[in-house]
Scaffold this active site. Structure first.
Site, PDB file in Angstrom:
ATOM      1  N   HIS A   3       0.835  -1.198   0.000  1.00  0.00           N
ATOM      2  CA  HIS A   3       0.000   0.000   0.000  1.00  0.00           C
ATOM      3  C   HIS A   3       0.867   1.244   0.000  1.00  0.00           C
ATOM      4  O   HIS A   3       1.854   1.309   0.732  1.00  0.00           O
ATOM      5  CB  HIS A   3      -0.903   0.017   1.231  1.00  0.00           C
ATOM      6  CG  HIS A   3      -2.047  -0.936   1.147  1.00  0.00           C
ATOM      7  ND1 HIS A   3      -3.274  -0.561   0.664  1.00  0.00           N
ATOM      8  CD2 HIS A   3      -2.140  -2.243   1.465  1.00  0.00           C
ATOM      9  CE1 HIS A   3      -4.087  -1.603   0.701  1.00  0.00           C
ATOM     10  NE2 HIS A   3      -3.429  -2.635   1.168  1.00  0.00           N
ATOM     11  N   GLY A 102       1.225  21.291  11.998  1.00  0.00           N
ATOM     12  CA  GLY A 102       2.585  20.785  11.902  1.00  0.00           C
ATOM     13  C   GLY A 102       3.488  21.558  10.970  1.00  0.00           C
ATOM     14  O   GLY A 102       3.105  22.576  10.393  1.00  0.00           O
ATOM     15  N   PRO A 103       4.704  21.038  10.845  1.00  0.00           N
ATOM     16  CA  PRO A 103       5.726  21.723  10.049  1.00  0.00           C
ATOM     17  C   PRO A 103       5.400  21.724   8.560  1.00  0.00           C
ATOM     18  O   PRO A 103       4.606  20.914   8.087  1.00  0.00           O
ATOM     19  CB  PRO A 103       6.987  20.898  10.331  1.00  0.00           C
ATOM     20  CG  PRO A 103       6.493  19.540  10.695  1.00  0.00           C
ATOM     21  CD  PRO A 103       5.165  19.760  11.378  1.00  0.00           C
ATOM     22  N   VAL A 108       9.918  19.861   7.160  1.00  0.00           N
ATOM     23  CA  VAL A 108       9.358  18.510   7.090  1.00  0.00           C
ATOM     24  C   VAL A 108      10.494  17.494   7.123  1.00  0.00           C
ATOM     25  O   VAL A 108      11.444  17.578   6.346  1.00  0.00           O
ATOM     26  CB  VAL A 108       8.502  18.335   5.811  1.00  0.00           C
ATOM     27  CG1 VAL A 108       8.016  16.898   5.692  1.00  0.00           C
ATOM     28  CG2 VAL A 108       7.340  19.309   5.816  1.00  0.00           C
ATOM     29  N   GLY A 113       7.836  11.842   6.996  1.00  0.00           N
ATOM     30  CA  GLY A 113       6.744  12.117   6.075  1.00  0.00           C
ATOM     31  C   GLY A 113       5.631  12.892   6.735  1.00  0.00           C
ATOM     32  O   GLY A 113       5.866  13.719   7.614  1.00  0.00           O
TER      33      GLY A 113
END
Length: 189
Positions: A3, A102-103, A108, A113
């Site tokens: 996946h 978040g960042p 990042v 991820g």
């Protein structure tokens, strides 16, 4: 099966069960998303903050999960399935779509991820492993992609059904998500 993923956490779905409402699930999803976006830098070991993208009832626009994943490069940049960090396609996609928490940008962590977090009614998942001793891997995958496309609402198939074909060590997995049993009864999938 392999996946695709957008990050180490990848996907958190909050589904209302019993007497719970989608609004309650959305409040929970928002809390989870906020926490993932903050991380826990003082814990031992530290938990890094990740970009969090919300979907479903937790957003005013109700952005669907599949649309969010497409905008993040999920179906192309992460198609290998094995998480090994952000692909160049996904990094570019994330640079063009600000996270809800978040960042962002250069902050990042490529190894962590991002995460997608949402609130939706219960989703029925069907994963079918298809094999064929008389077909090569490429031909089997091509046929399974045609089956997945013809089955999905996007491909003109069943309403409220999303599908994709994924490589599997023993063949090809056709993964089906039934989003609304009132639109398509589970027996039809």
């Amino acid at each position: 099966a392999t996946h695709p993923r957008v990050g180490v956490v990848d996907h958190v779905a909050c589904n209302p069960l019993g007497s719970a409402t989608c609004e309650e699930a959305a409040a929970l999803a928002r809390r989870i998303g906020r926490q993932l976006g903050l991380g826990e830098p003082t814990s031992t070991p530290p938990v890094p903050a990740v970009p969090v993208y919300l979907y479903g009832a937790v957003r005013e626009d109700g952005r669907p999960l599949a649309a969010l994943r497409r905008s993040l490069g999920y179906f192309g940049g992460a198609a290998k399935g094995e998480w090994s960090g952000l692909s160049p396609q996904m990094r570019l996609a994330m640079a063009n779509l600000s996270p809800d928490f978040g960042p962002e940008g250069e902050q990042v962590d490529e190894q962590q991820g991002a995460a997608v977090v949402g609130a939706v009614p219960w989703v029925h998942n069907y994963n079918l492993l298809l094999t064929a001793a008389d077909l090569g891997e490429e031909e089997l995958m091509a046929r399974c992609r045609r089956i997945a496309r013809a089955t999905s609402a996007r491909g003109g198939g069943l309403a409220a059904v999303e599908t994709m074909a994924l490589p599997h060590e023993r063949g090809v997995e056709v993964a089906c998500n039934l989003l609304d049993v009132s639109a398509t009864p589970s027996a039809e999938v």
